[in-house]
Motif scaffolding. Structure first.
Motif, mmCIF file in Angstrom:
data_model
loop_
_atom_site.group_PDB
_atom_site.id
_atom_site.type_symbol
_atom_site.label_atom_id
_atom_site.label_comp_id
_atom_site.label_asym_id
_atom_site.label_seq_id
_atom_site.Cartn_x
_atom_site.Cartn_y
_atom_site.Cartn_z
ATOM 1 N N MET A 267 29.456 -0.565 -29.065
ATOM 2 C CA MET A 267 29.014 0.310 -27.802
ATOM 3 C C MET A 267 30.880 1.624 -29.360
ATOM 4 N N GLU A 268 30.182 3.014 -29.018
ATOM 5 C CA GLU A 268 31.050 3.701 -30.006
ATOM 6 C C GLU A 268 32.792 3.552 -29.831
ATOM 7 N N THR A 269 32.984 3.619 -30.683
ATOM 8 C CA THR A 269 34.690 4.089 -30.035
ATOM 9 C C THR A 269 35.013 4.746 -29.335
ATOM 10 N N ILE A 270 35.756 5.417 -28.128
ATOM 11 C CA ILE A 270 35.874 6.238 -28.000
ATOM 12 C C ILE A 270 37.408 6.962 -28.376
ATOM 13 N N ARG A 271 37.667 8.120 -29.488
ATOM 14 C CA ARG A 271 38.602 8.737 -29.544
ATOM 15 C C ARG A 271 39.595 9.506 -29.007
ATOM 16 N N VAL A 272 41.324 9.029 -28.720
ATOM 17 C CA VAL A 272 41.999 9.451 -27.917
ATOM 18 C C VAL A 272 42.681 10.841 -28.239
ATOM 19 N N GLU A 273 42.602 11.678 -28.163
ATOM 20 C CA GLU A 273 44.178 12.741 -27.813
ATOM 21 C C GLU A 273 44.642 13.157 -26.348
ATOM 22 N N ARG A 274 45.755 12.530 -26.737
ATOM 23 C CA ARG A 274 46.728 13.000 -25.548
ATOM 24 C C ARG A 274 47.819 13.870 -25.486
ATOM 25 N N ALA A 275 47.122 14.755 -24.287
ATOM 26 C CA ALA A 275 48.498 16.347 -24.050
ATOM 27 C C ALA A 275 50.237 15.984 -24.286
ATOM 28 N N LYS A 276 49.993 17.402 -25.351
ATOM 29 C CA LYS A 276 51.820 16.860 -25.426
ATOM 30 C C LYS A 276 52.104 17.335 -24.091
ATOM 31 N N THR A 277 52.174 18.110 -23.823
ATOM 32 C CA THR A 277 52.286 18.296 -21.957
ATOM 33 C C THR A 277 51.605 18.511 -20.891
ATOM 34 N N LEU A 278 52.430 17.694 -19.978
ATOM 35 C CA LEU A 278 52.414 17.028 -19.112
ATOM 36 C C LEU A 278 52.348 18.590 -17.570
ATOM 37 N N LYS A 279 51.161 18.866 -16.684
ATOM 38 C CA LYS A 279 50.965 19.563 -15.350
ATOM 39 C C LYS A 279 52.008 19.166 -14.785
#
Length: 354
Positions: free
Chosen positions: A1-13
């Motif tokens: 299964m293909e790996t899911i890349r993650v880009e985290r939000a710099k500012t959280l709501k």
């Protein structure tokens, strides 16, 4: 299964107040996206900060409505852990809708992993107040920048999350429904069994007319003979008549509701007779007028169980269960929500702890 890349939000709501949060208004910090192209298949699964999706004005979804969606929920248990309710069934149904709308199907394992990873990342958004949950909206849209009636060659699969409050903040109050005799929702052979936006757009006019007359929901008749009951509002509908629960069959024009199926399985496990068959408005109102109609309720992800207290059809008015929620409807609601929030055992294997 293909790996899911993650880009985290710099500012959280800032998270909404669980006491006042409204359905479909506040969205979490991240979303899942994955693209499709003919000859390449689904590719680049990723979790990214929640935000606008750039599309060409000519994107086919805007012009020919080639799109599908689903709706499910994540629940916070008393021990603080989070669980999903029948998520794989939602993914299977999404693929069923995809086949009808000529959209490429998803790998079920990858789609489930995408949902699970996204919920885990934004787990702090799952509210803990009783009756609240995190609504999960997967959807696929056609993205070809082409004005022409054909299936798209490119698509976008997305998942967004939305904390929602209790559907019944003041308790379960039975609704008044109006039998629609002018508009129809769907016909056999059409897209009624698929979860696609056009089905819902077709219901708005009737729902607004019903609201102007003081009714909460519309009771839909079949689109051909205009005499058989199909759905109530955007939910499946069930009736208890002389001790037997009757619900319209899945004949191609109504959605195969996961809550509907859960109700049927629970009822049969309790020894309550359940029949999936056609029922006319004439039969239903005759049962209501004679007292044989003991309970009536809608079933769906948002409300779980929506009891019906009053029905109107061409001036004929029927009060159901004294205008109050019936004991069977209440038991179904309590049991289903108990399983969803981890308060009661799950003998069916419906929940998926994260």
């Amino acid at each position: 299964m293909e790996t899911i890349r993650v880009e985290r939000a710099k500012t959280l709501k800032e998270k909404p107040n669980p006491d006042t949060v409204k359905f479909g208004v506040s969205f979490t910090d991240h979303m899942f996206l994955m693209n499709y192209a003919d000859g390449k298949g689904w590719y680049d699964p990723r979790i990214v900060p929640y935000g606008p999706i750039p599309l060409e004005p000519s994107a086919m979804v805007f012009h020919y409505a080639q799109e599908i969606f689903e709706g499910l929920k994540a629940y916070r248990r008393a021990d603080g852990k989070v669980q999903l309710f029948r998520p794989r069934d939602n993914i299977r149904r999404l693929n069923t809708s995809a086949q009808r709308l000529c959209i490429p199907t998803l790998d079920e394992d990858l789609a489930l992993e995408a949902i699970c990873q996204l919920v885990r990342l934004d787990e702090s958004w799952v509210p803990s107040k009783e009756g609240t949950s995190l609504y999960i909206r997967p959807f696929i849209i056609a993205t070809d920048p082409t004005v022409g009636v054909h299936s798209s060659h490119t698509y976008l699969f997305a998942v967004i999350l939305c904390p929602v409050g209790s559907y019944y903040p003041e308790g379960i109050n039975p609704v008044k429904i109006f039998v629609e005799t002018e508009d129809v929702r769907a016909v056999r052979g059409g897209t009624g069994f698929a979860k696609t936006g056009g089905n819902y757009a077709a219901t708005i006019r009737a729902a607004e007319r019903a609201g102007q007359k003081g009714f909460t929901q519309v009771l839909w008749l079949d689109g051909v003979e205009r005499k058989y009951i199909e759905e109530v509002g955007t939910m499946n509908v069930l009736f208890k008549i002389n001790g037997e629960v009757v619900t319209p069959p899945l004949s191609g024009s109504i959605l195969a509701g996961i809550t509907r199926d859960s109700c049927i399985q629970l009822l049969r496990s309790w020894g309550v007779p359940v029949t999936e068959r056609k029922i006319t408005a004439v039969e239903l109102f005759a049962a209501g007028e004679s007292g044989a109609l003991e309970e009536a309720f809608g079933s769906g992800t948002a409300a779980v169980i929506s009891p019906i207290g009053e029905m109107d059809w061409d001036g004929r008015r029927v009060i159901v269960s004294g205008g109050k929620i019936g004991p069977l409807s209440q038991r179904l609601y309590d049991t289903l929500t108990g399983i969803q929030w981890g308060k009661v055992p799950d003998p069916f294997g419906w929940v998926l702890p994260l």
